[in-house]
Design a protein around this motif. Structure first.
Motif, mmCIF file in Angstrom:
data_model
loop_
_atom_site.group_PDB
_atom_site.id
_atom_site.type_symbol
_atom_site.label_atom_id
_atom_site.label_comp_id
_atom_site.label_asym_id
_atom_site.label_seq_id
_atom_site.Cartn_x
_atom_site.Cartn_y
_atom_site.Cartn_z
ATOM 1 N N TYR A 217 30.926 13.351 40.510
ATOM 2 C CA TYR A 217 29.531 13.025 40.778
ATOM 3 C C TYR A 217 29.239 13.341 42.227
ATOM 4 O O TYR A 217 30.142 13.472 43.044
ATOM 5 C CB TYR A 217 29.215 11.559 40.470
ATOM 6 N N LEU A 218 27.971 13.484 42.537
ATOM 7 C CA LEU A 218 27.571 13.719 43.922
ATOM 8 C C LEU A 218 27.360 12.373 44.602
ATOM 9 O O LEU A 218 26.846 11.445 43.985
ATOM 10 C CB LEU A 218 26.274 14.531 43.970
ATOM 11 N N PRO A 219 27.734 12.247 45.851
ATOM 12 C CA PRO A 219 27.557 10.966 46.538
ATOM 13 C C PRO A 219 26.077 10.638 46.740
ATOM 14 O O PRO A 219 25.240 11.532 46.908
ATOM 15 C CB PRO A 219 28.256 11.182 47.880
ATOM 16 N N VAL A 220 25.748 9.358 46.704
ATOM 17 C CA VAL A 220 24.373 8.894 46.859
ATOM 18 C C VAL A 220 23.769 9.396 48.166
ATOM 19 O O VAL A 220 22.591 9.748 48.218
ATOM 20 C CB VAL A 220 24.312 7.346 46.786
ATOM 21 N N ALA A 221 24.555 9.484 49.213
ATOM 22 C CA ALA A 221 24.043 9.925 50.512
ATOM 23 C C ALA A 221 23.449 11.337 50.447
ATOM 24 O O ALA A 221 22.533 11.660 51.195
ATOM 25 C CB ALA A 221 25.145 9.869 51.566
ATOM 26 N N MET B 45 36.769 13.185 44.001
ATOM 27 C CA MET B 45 36.639 13.971 45.209
ATOM 28 C C MET B 45 35.690 13.260 46.159
ATOM 29 O O MET B 45 34.630 12.809 45.770
ATOM 30 C CB MET B 45 36.085 15.351 44.863
ATOM 31 N N ARG B 46 36.068 13.164 47.411
ATOM 32 C CA ARG B 46 35.216 12.573 48.436
ATOM 33 C C ARG B 46 34.699 13.667 49.342
ATOM 34 O O ARG B 46 35.425 14.572 49.720
ATOM 35 C CB ARG B 46 36.015 11.570 49.256
ATOM 36 N N PHE B 47 33.422 13.557 49.679
ATOM 37 C CA PHE B 47 32.836 14.496 50.625
ATOM 38 C C PHE B 47 32.985 13.925 52.023
ATOM 39 O O PHE B 47 32.866 12.723 52.229
ATOM 40 C CB PHE B 47 31.353 14.718 50.308
ATOM 41 N N SER B 48 33.226 14.765 52.973
ATOM 42 C CA SER B 48 33.388 14.346 54.352
ATOM 43 C C SER B 48 32.068 13.820 54.908
ATOM 44 O O SER B 48 30.985 14.306 54.558
ATOM 45 C CB SER B 48 33.868 15.533 55.183
ATOM 46 N N ASN B 49 32.149 12.840 55.787
ATOM 47 C CA ASN B 49 30.956 12.224 56.372
ATOM 48 C C ASN B 49 30.119 13.203 57.190
ATOM 49 O O ASN B 49 28.914 13.024 57.315
ATOM 50 C CB ASN B 49 31.347 11.035 57.248
ATOM 51 N N TRP B 50 30.717 14.245 57.741
ATOM 52 C CA TRP B 50 29.938 15.177 58.552
ATOM 53 C C TRP B 50 28.863 15.877 57.735
ATOM 54 O O TRP B 50 27.815 16.239 58.258
ATOM 55 C CB TRP B 50 30.834 16.210 59.249
ATOM 56 N N LEU B 51 29.094 16.046 56.432
ATOM 57 C CA LEU B 51 28.108 16.694 55.576
ATOM 58 C C LEU B 51 26.775 15.947 55.607
ATOM 59 O O LEU B 51 25.706 16.548 55.630
ATOM 60 C CB LEU B 51 28.630 16.785 54.144
ATOM 61 N N PHE B 52 26.824 14.640 55.654
ATOM 62 C CA PHE B 52 25.612 13.830 55.599
ATOM 63 C C PHE B 52 24.920 13.728 56.955
ATOM 64 O O PHE B 52 23.810 13.223 57.044
ATOM 65 C CB PHE B 52 25.936 12.461 55.034
ATOM 66 N N SER B 53 25.570 14.226 57.993
ATOM 67 C CA SER B 53 24.930 14.252 59.313
ATOM 68 C C SER B 53 24.086 15.515 59.497
ATOM 69 O O SER B 53 23.386 15.652 60.487
ATOM 70 C CB SER B 53 25.983 14.156 60.422
ATOM 71 N N LEU B 54 24.131 16.420 58.528
ATOM 72 C CA LEU B 54 23.361 17.665 58.594
ATOM 73 C C LEU B 54 21.931 17.390 58.125
ATOM 74 O O LEU B 54 21.498 17.840 57.063
ATOM 75 C CB LEU B 54 24.010 18.744 57.731
ATOM 76 N N THR B 55 21.197 16.671 58.919
ATOM 77 C CA THR B 55 19.867 16.206 58.520
ATOM 78 C C THR B 55 18.844 17.332 58.379
ATOM 79 O O THR B 55 17.804 17.136 57.756
ATOM 80 C CB THR B 55 19.337 15.150 59.509
ATOM 81 N N ASN B 56 19.105 18.506 58.941
ATOM 82 C CA ASN B 56 18.197 19.643 58.815
ATOM 83 C C ASN B 56 18.640 20.638 57.747
ATOM 84 O O ASN B 56 18.060 21.716 57.635
ATOM 85 C CB ASN B 56 18.052 20.364 60.161
ATOM 86 N N LEU B 57 19.643 20.266 56.960
ATOM 87 C CA LEU B 57 20.160 21.139 55.915
ATOM 88 C C LEU B 57 19.074 21.418 54.876
ATOM 89 O O LEU B 57 18.481 20.494 54.319
ATOM 90 C CB LEU B 57 21.374 20.492 55.238
#
Length: 163
Positions: free
Chosen positions: A26-30, A1-13
């Motif tokens: 596994y969870l992506p390194v990002a 499963m790949r997570f969308s790149n927009w998830l990693f742009s949520l820097t205030n999450l």
């Protein structure tokens, strides 16, 4: 499963709950680099084998002593992840001088967290901000727990006796 790149742009999450992502191995390194993430819940991830796909034997991790990741994480819940084996997949023959330096030696249901020597974790990634850890129904989780020097609340339920 790949997570969308927009998830990693949520820097205030601050909080993230992953529930029933059936193809997630596994969870992506990002995800580890989300600097504001304080609360992470992983629930019913039936295919999850490793929290991270990062190679902790590579220069990124081994060049730091007790490399912190998930820098702001204070609460982690891992629930009903029946295939979870470890935090990261140990790689052998990938240039690491020792494939065993990342093996966890003393965190267990019958052991004592406080007696583990800090030298055991010299080259191991750490969760320095983590104070609350809950692991429930992860029968295959037996190794590769990161260094957890500040955990104040630990809950282990229906886990392997080898944890």
């Amino acid at each position: 499963m790949r997570f969308s790149n927009w998830l990693f742009s949520l820097t205030n999450l601050v909080q993230l709950k992953l529930n029933r992502c059936e193809k997630c191995k596994y969870l992506p390194v990002a995800l580890e680099q989300l600097s504001s993430l304080k609360d992470l819940e992983l629930s019913q991830l039936g295919s999850l084998q490793y929290i991270s796909d990062a190679d902790v034997s590579d220069d990124h991790y081994s060049s730091y002593s007790a490399m912190p990741f998930f820098p702001s994480l204070s609460r982690l819940s891992i629930l009903c992840c029946s295939n979870l084996k470890g935090w990261w997949k140990e790689r052998t023959g990938s240039g690491s001088s020792s494939s065993t330096i990342y093996e966890h030696e003393a965190l267990g249901c019958t052991g004592s967290i406080g007696t583990t020597s800090a030298t055991t974790y010299k080259h191991q990634p750490s969760l320095l901000g983590l104070t609350d850890l809950e692991i429930m129904r992860c029968p295959d989780l037996t190794s590769n727990i990161p260094y957890l020097p500040n955990v104040e609340r630990l809950s282990l339920k229906s886990c392997s006796s080898n944890l």
